[in-house]
Enzyme design. Structure first.
Site, PDB file in Angstrom:
ATOM      1  N   ASP A   1       0.827  -1.203   0.000  1.00 34.62           N
ATOM      2  CA  ASP A   1       0.000   0.000   0.000  1.00 34.62           C
ATOM      3  C   ASP A   1       0.870   1.266   0.000  1.00 34.62           C
ATOM      4  O   ASP A   1       1.856   1.326   0.747  1.00 34.62           O
ATOM      5  CB  ASP A   1      -0.858  -0.046   1.285  1.00 34.62           C
TER       6      ASP A   1
ATOM      7  N   GLU B   1       1.748  -0.068  -4.765  1.00 34.09           N
ATOM      8  CA  GLU B   1       0.818   0.998  -5.109  1.00 34.09           C
ATOM      9  C   GLU B   1       1.581   2.315  -5.048  1.00 34.09           C
ATOM     10  O   GLU B   1       2.087   2.683  -3.984  1.00 34.09           O
ATOM     11  CB  GLU B   1      -0.356   1.025  -4.135  1.00 34.09           C
TER      12      GLU B   1
ATOM     13  N   ASP C   1     -10.697   1.792  -4.736  1.00 34.19           N
ATOM     14  CA  ASP C   1     -10.588   3.246  -4.524  1.00 34.19           C
ATOM     15  C   ASP C   1     -11.176   4.033  -5.696  1.00 34.19           C
ATOM     16  O   ASP C   1     -11.104   5.262  -5.693  1.00 34.19           O
ATOM     17  CB  ASP C   1      -9.115   3.662  -4.384  1.00 34.19           C
TER      18      ASP C   1
HETATM   19  C1  GLC Z   1      -4.320   3.098  -0.476  1.00 33.05           C
HETATM   20  C2  GLC Z   1      -5.521   2.206  -0.372  1.00 33.05           C
HETATM   21  C3  GLC Z   1      -6.665   3.015   0.142  1.00 33.05           C
HETATM   22  C4  GLC Z   1      -6.282   3.528   1.513  1.00 33.05           C
HETATM   23  C5  GLC Z   1      -4.959   4.298   1.476  1.00 33.05           C
HETATM   24  C6  GLC Z   1      -4.405   4.529   2.843  1.00 33.05           C
HETATM   25  O1  GLC Z   1      -4.487   4.121  -1.399  1.00 33.05           O
HETATM   26  O2  GLC Z   1      -5.793   1.609  -1.595  1.00 33.05           O
HETATM   27  O3  GLC Z   1      -7.868   2.288   0.189  1.00 33.05           O
HETATM   28  O4  GLC Z   1      -7.296   4.370   1.981  1.00 33.05           O
HETATM   29  O5  GLC Z   1      -3.983   3.595   0.774  1.00 33.05           O
HETATM   30  O6  GLC Z   1      -3.950   3.333   3.402  1.00 33.05           O
END
Ligand code: GLC
Length: 548
Positions: free
Chosen positions: A198, A251, A326
């Site tokens: 993440d 991500e 998201d």
């Molecule tokens: C990422 C996740 C999202 C979350 C954020 C904070 O973007 O996909 O759902 O709110 O991280 O952890």
């Protein structure tokens, strides 16, 4: 079967909304176990589960209070082990979500820090206010408000780039890094065969925290800093890198092609692939998510093409996707989820699945699920939507205007429960689900799709073709028709072989010229077509041709 990274397809499960096995309105691990045959039938290789750990659920599990325990709402550790075991027996791996940038403020580390334990205070960014009493920096949280919250009654502040209950961990501290590597290794032992990291490109904040001068520059103070690459190499070496079969994805928030090449080039030993999001901002007005505008198609094409070409030439690997937990559903957002729902769903799928990279299918995509079209703020649960609604009212929008923005942009759009059948609660649960089911479930559901639908079989075919044709996995990528106002087209090439893909993103027919017609039809959403010099594309038509 070909086992290269580029032969794989990932399926994303939002566990809270996938299948509820015990009737509490909340999806769970046993629900996923029950549906493994369905996923096997689709043909996917890896199942990415959003966070399933103990959490107060302020940000739906991205606020972890215990990295090593399953949240009882999802089941038990035994359930997880069984799921990993059975998935493996069926040839599928489980990819777990690792939220290593921050913990919940309910995490033991944060609680100990609050109680005065110096060791754990050094796990987080805890800072004094500036001399004038203002916050340590002027940074903004991505979920609205300042990025600093009072640290108990100490007079100090802790950093929160996301919700105020998500405290950023200080990766400069080697003890923190060691703890996190241990977490990854813990889950490897439990049977995880993949990891999704993440917001992993924000772990390398500058050591000196200083005020920013504007939004863009602010991001550069904590995003894609060179030290992120060092941390990822160290993480790789100390955990998943020890097993060559593990698949990882990072991500990457507000990232660049250049950095994603570095994150994913195999010789760098960082990650297998990355998610980037620029192509999903083409309906943000002036870069502001909370102002609606129609998608800028030219921009969408440019971004997808640039990333395909750039990552290919740089030897990196893209995760290719339209949807996740998201994002509103691309079917509603970019195409026509009414009269052309089926054509649009297949066109979007083919656009991505014939690109270079690793395709991700977000649950429900394979049956053409749409945004729910909620009509009242009470129906929304997401913290980001609730905060944004308030912010929009403060900006002076009326309630109706603010709701209109949330309807289009809310993350809850994709988080509604999977529509399994036309029974109560769409067969997701036997009681009221935590988030309402979209009201179109009597028409759009898995049971009906499997009996008479054509979207699910189309996804099966796309997955099968990827595994069968090296050109889809390995071929180079060349954009075609770059100035065409309606069509996103490209050529893949491997040796003498060519694959052409044409995708009409509009409900108007259009014509494209082909110089060479020496191609065979491969797959399309209007049935077999011949390659002709003046090729007509019908509304939302997608066609792929393979050279003879
Ligand atoms: C990422 C996740 C999202 C979350 C954020 C904070 O973007 O996909 O759902 O709110 O991280 O952890």
């Amino acid at each position: 079967m070909n086992d290269s990274l580029f032969s794989k397809v990932v399926y994303q499960i939002y566990p809270k909304s996938f299948k509820d096995s015990n009737g509490d309105g909340f999806g769970d691990l046993s629900g996923i176990l029950e549906k493994l045959p369905y996923l096997k039938k689709l043909g996917v290789d890896i199942l990415w589960l959003n966070p399933i750990y103990v959490s107060p659920q302020n940000d739906n599990g991205y606020d972890i209070a215990d990295y090593r325990a399953i949240d009882p709402r999802f089941g038990t550790m035994g359930d997880f082990e069984e799921l990993a075991r059975q998935a493996k027996a069926m040839g599928m791996g489980i990819m777990l979500d690792m939220v290593l940038n921050h913990t919940s403020t309910e995490h033991e580390w944060f609680q100990k820090a609050l109680a005065g334990d110096k060791r754990y205070q050094a796990y987080y960014y805890i800072r004094d206010p500036k001399a004038d009493g203002s916050l340590p920096t002027n940074w903004q949280s991505k979920f609205g408000g300042p990025a600093w919250q009072p640290f108990g009654d100490t007079g100090k502040y802790y950093m929160n780039l996301y919700d105020k209950t998500q405290a950023d961990l200080d990766w400069h501290n080697p003890e923190v890094r060691k703890e996190l590597y241990d977490v990854v290794n813990f889950w490897r032992e439990k049977g995880a065969s993949g990891f999704r990291f993440d917001v992993i490109n924000v772990i390398g904040k500058d050591e000196l925290l200083v005020d920013s001068v504007n939004d863009q520059q602010e991001k550069s103070l904590y995003t894609d800093t060179p030290i992120v690459h060092d941390y990822l190499q160290e993480l790789n070496q100390n955990s998943f890198g020890q097993d060559p079969n593990i698949v990882t994805v990072g991500e990457m928030s507000s990232t660049t092609i250049e950095n994603c090449i570095l994150y994913t080039r195999p010789d760098r030993h960082e990650l297998s692939m990355t998610f980037s999001f620029h192509h999903l901002k083409v309906d943000y007005k002036d870069g502001d998510k909370w102002q609606n505008q129609a998608m800028d198609f030219a921009e969408l094409k440019r971004i997808l093409n640039d990333w395909q070409v750039g990552m290919d030439q740089g030897g990196g690997c893209n995760a290719v996707f339209w949807n996740n937990h998201d994002q509103p559903r691309a079917l509603t957002r970019f195409t026509n989820d009414g009269s052309y729902r089926v054509e649009s769903a297949k066109m979007l799928a083919q656009t991505i699945h014939m690109m270079k990279g690793v395709p991700y299918i977000y649950m429900g995509e394979e049956i053409g699920m749409t945004d729910p079209g909620f009509t009242s703020m009470d129906q929304y649960k997401d913290i980001e939507s609730i905060n944004a609604y308030q912010m929009l009212l403060e900006r002076g929008l009326s309630e109706a205007e603010a709701l209109e923005v949330i309807q289009v942009k809310s993350r809850d759009n994709s988080r509604t429960p999977i529509q399994w059948n036309d029974q109560a609660y769409a067969g997701f649960s036997t009681s009221q689900p935590w988030l309402e089911v979209a009201s179109n479930y009597p028409e759009i559901n898995v049971e009906k799709e499997l009996a008479q639908g054509t979207i699910f079989p189309y996804y099966q075919e796309l997955i099968r073709l990827r595994k069968e044709l090296p050109i889809i996995q390995e071929g180079s990528y060349q954009p075609l028709l770059v100035d065409h106002p309606q069509v996103l087209a490209y050529k893949r090439q491997l040796g003498d072989q060519e694959l052409l893909v044409f995708n009409n993103f509009y409900d108007q027919a259009t014509t494209v010229s082909l110089e060479n017609t020496n191609y065979n039809y491969l797959l399309g959403n209007y049935g077999e077509r011949e390659a002709s010099n003046q090729l007509e594309l019908r509304p939302y038509e997608t066609i792929a041709f393979l050279s003879r």
